[in-house]
Every structure is written in structure tokens, then in C-alpha cells.
Design a protein around this motif. Structure first.
Motif, PDB file in Angstrom:
ATOM      1  N   ALA A 179      15.856  69.036  51.333  1.00  0.00           N
ATOM      2  CA  ALA A 179      17.035  68.214  51.443  1.00  0.00           C
ATOM      3  C   ALA A 179      16.574  66.736  52.042  1.00  0.00           C
ATOM      4  N   LEU A 180      15.829  67.383  53.520  1.00  0.00           N
ATOM      5  CA  LEU A 180      15.204  66.273  54.355  1.00  0.00           C
ATOM      6  C   LEU A 180      14.438  65.041  53.637  1.00  0.00           C
ATOM      7  N   THR A 181      13.318  66.081  53.206  1.00  0.00           N
ATOM      8  CA  THR A 181      12.478  65.089  52.305  1.00  0.00           C
ATOM      9  C   THR A 181      13.137  64.452  50.972  1.00  0.00           C
ATOM     10  N   THR A 182      13.900  64.895  50.471  1.00  0.00           N
ATOM     11  CA  THR A 182      14.359  63.843  49.639  1.00  0.00           C
ATOM     12  C   THR A 182      14.804  62.985  49.884  1.00  0.00           C
ATOM     13  N   ARG A 183      16.050  62.854  51.333  1.00  0.00           N
ATOM     14  CA  ARG A 183      17.130  62.028  51.745  1.00  0.00           C
ATOM     15  C   ARG A 183      15.390  61.399  51.914  1.00  0.00           C
ATOM     16  N   ALA A 184      14.363  61.142  52.856  1.00  0.00           N
ATOM     17  CA  ALA A 184      13.431  60.486  53.626  1.00  0.00           C
ATOM     18  C   ALA A 184      12.641  59.754  51.832  1.00  0.00           C
ATOM     19  N   LEU A 185      12.874  60.668  51.122  1.00  0.00           N
ATOM     20  CA  LEU A 185      12.284  59.404  49.815  1.00  0.00           C
ATOM     21  C   LEU A 185      13.368  58.210  50.001  1.00  0.00           C
ATOM     22  N   ASP A 186      14.786  58.558  49.448  1.00  0.00           N
ATOM     23  CA  ASP A 186      15.610  57.996  48.733  1.00  0.00           C
ATOM     24  C   ASP A 186      15.537  56.357  50.310  1.00  0.00           C
ATOM     25  N   ALA A 187      15.756  57.216  50.762  1.00  0.00           N
ATOM     26  CA  ALA A 187      15.932  55.991  51.717  1.00  0.00           C
ATOM     27  C   ALA A 187      14.719  54.978  52.153  1.00  0.00           C
ATOM     28  N   ALA A 188      13.599  55.844  51.814  1.00  0.00           N
ATOM     29  CA  ALA A 188      12.387  54.882  51.983  1.00  0.00           C
ATOM     30  C   ALA A 188      11.692  54.106  50.446  1.00  0.00           C
ATOM     31  N   GLU A 189      12.913  54.615  49.340  1.00  0.00           N
ATOM     32  CA  GLU A 189      12.960  54.016  48.515  1.00  0.00           C
ATOM     33  C   GLU A 189      13.969  52.581  48.454  1.00  0.00           C
ATOM     34  N   THR A 190      15.297  52.771  49.250  1.00  0.00           N
ATOM     35  CA  THR A 190      15.863  51.737  49.693  1.00  0.00           C
ATOM     36  C   THR A 190      15.850  50.405  49.880  1.00  0.00           C
ATOM     37  N   VAL A 191      14.613  50.711  51.135  1.00  0.00           N
ATOM     38  CA  VAL A 191      14.132  49.947  51.902  1.00  0.00           C
ATOM     39  C   VAL A 191      13.017  49.152  51.541  1.00  0.00           C
ATOM     40  N   PHE A 192      12.620  49.775  50.669  1.00  0.00           N
ATOM     41  CA  PHE A 192      11.128  49.487  49.623  1.00  0.00           C
ATOM     42  C   PHE A 192      11.870  47.746  49.007  1.00  0.00           C
ATOM     43  N   GLU A 193      12.735  48.642  48.167  1.00  0.00           N
ATOM     44  CA  GLU A 193      13.815  47.355  47.458  1.00  0.00           C
ATOM     45  C   GLU A 193      13.910  46.522  47.719  1.00  0.00           C
ATOM     46  N   THR A 194      14.671  46.697  48.663  1.00  0.00           N
ATOM     47  CA  THR A 194      15.311  45.570  49.803  1.00  0.00           C
ATOM     48  C   THR A 194      14.670  44.885  50.764  1.00  0.00           C
ATOM     49  N   LYS A 195      13.738  44.472  49.994  1.00  0.00           N
ATOM     50  CA  LYS A 195      12.202  43.918  51.086  1.00  0.00           C
ATOM     51  C   LYS A 195      12.034  42.480  50.438  1.00  0.00           C
ATOM     52  N   PRO A 196      12.222  41.911  51.107  1.00  0.00           N
ATOM     53  CA  PRO A 196      12.043  40.627  50.966  1.00  0.00           C
ATOM     54  C   PRO A 196      11.163  39.661  50.060  1.00  0.00           C
ATOM     55  N   TRP A 197      10.037  39.949  49.283  1.00  0.00           N
ATOM     56  CA  TRP A 197       8.756  40.109  49.234  1.00  0.00           C
ATOM     57  C   TRP A 197       9.312  41.123  47.372  1.00  0.00           C
ATOM     58  N   LYS A 198      10.042  41.767  47.227  1.00  0.00           N
ATOM     59  CA  LYS A 198      10.623  42.122  46.276  1.00  0.00           C
ATOM     60  C   LYS A 198      11.722  40.764  45.812  1.00  0.00           C
TER      61      LYS A 198
END
Length: 200
Positions: A179-198
């Protein structure tokens, strides 16, 4: 704040209270309130706990919930009672086997001069032994367990409980880690998707 294990704090801890404490720690770990290392340390503290106050110290920083250990009510006997039963039961079996042995040997000696089949009487000895000690024919009082047998049985049950507890904790840890790994991956994906370079 109340005590997880209420009542007289000087009362010695029972096996059922230890099991209840371990289950509660597993639940708190699954909720994310304890790390894996903290859970292991507190499980060891539960195993070392002598009285209820020791158990309550383990839960001092966790949410209050009264932990009730349910003891199965079973008839119990003291070691001296079991030993007495065993002694009383051992005599008839040993006596019957002894009498059979004496009768078979005497009968073989007496009849050996008159018939070649006298030695067949010796077969009575293993037959009676099998009936009494293997098939356990006779009253239940003849087969009461010794204190040592009872102690071995209790130790085997405790080891089995420990194995089950370890398996439950491992399963809870795996589930929590997943559960923690899934949550961490989801959080990382969300951060990556909202970066300015995207952004275009």
C-alpha cells in the motif's frame, strides 16, 4: 487516557493477553501508526512483559482501545492430580502385562513336554502389550497423560500460536508495504505530471 489493559497492574500477563497485545500491535502497524522496526521492537517487549503495567507501557503513545483477552474456559487439573491419575492407571496395565508374561512363560514350560505348540503361548505377551499400550484397550483412567506429556503439548501449542502470529504479521507487513509503495508511486506520478516542463 485509559489503559489498554485495565485492572490490577501487578497481575502477571497471561498467554491470551500477550496474543491480544500482539494482534493489536499488528493492527496499529497496518494502520500506519508504527513502523516495521517499531512493531518488531514492541512485539519483543510484549514477549518480555511480566505484568499488565509492562504491557500498558508498550501502548503509551497509541490510541486508546481497551484490549480484552478472551480466555477459553476449560477444565484444568494440577500436576499432582494428573500424576496421581497416571500412577493409578499405570498399575493395572503393568500388572496385566506382568501376569500375562508370567502365565505365558509358565504355561510354555509346563506344556513343552506334552505338546510342540506350547511356545505359541509366548505370543500372548506381545498381543497383550499391543492391546494395552498401542490400541489402548481399557478404561480412560488407564491412559491419563503425565505432567511431562501435558507440558510438551502446551509447548507445541505455544509454538504453533507463535508461527501463526508470525505469518499474520508478515502478511500485514506485506500488505502495508504494498500500500505504501503504491501510494508513493501515485504521488511521484502526480508530481511528475504537474511539473512546469510538462506544460505546453
Amino acid at each position: 487516557m485509559g489503559e489498554q489493559f485495565p485492572g490490577d497492574q501487578n497481575i502477571r500477563v497471561s498467554d491470551s493477553e500477550r496474543s491480544a497485545a500482539l494482534a493489536a500491535l499488528g493492527q496499529f502497524y497496518a494502520e500506519g501508526r508504527l513502523t516495521m522496526q517499531e512493531t518488531d521492537e514492541r512485539c519483543e517487549a510484549v514477549a518480555d512483559a511480566k505484568d499488565r503495567s509492562d504491557l500498558n507501557k508498550i501502548f503509551f503513545d497509541l490510541p486508546y482501545q481497551e484490549i480484552v483477552a478472551v480466555d477459553r474456559v476449560e477444565p484444568t487439573y494440577t500436576a499432582s492430580e494428573v500424576a496421581t491419575l497416571h500412577r493409578n492407571g499405570a498399575r493395572p496395565r503393568a500388572g496385566i502385562l506382568g501376569l500375562t508374561t508370567v502365565a505365558a512363560i509358565t504355561g510354555t514350560a509346563v506344556l513343552s513336554s506334552t505338546t510342540p505348540f506350547a511356545a505359541v503361548l509366548l505370543a500372548l505377551i506381545p498381543i497383550v502389550f499391543i492391546l494395552l499400550y498401542v490400541m489402548k484397550v481399557g478404561p480412560d483412567s488407564w491412559y491419563a497423560p503425565t505432567p511431562r506429556q501435558l507440558e510438551r503439548r502446551r509447548m507445541a501449542e505455544l509454538r504453533e500460536k507463535e508461527k501463526r502470529r508470525d505469518l499474520e504479521l508478515k502478511a500485514q507487513r506485506r500488505e502495508r508495504t504494498h500500500a505504501l509503495t503504491t501510494r508513493a508511486l501515485d504521488a511521484a506520478e502526480t508530481v511528475f505530471e504537474t511539473k512546469p516542463w510538462k506544460r505546453k
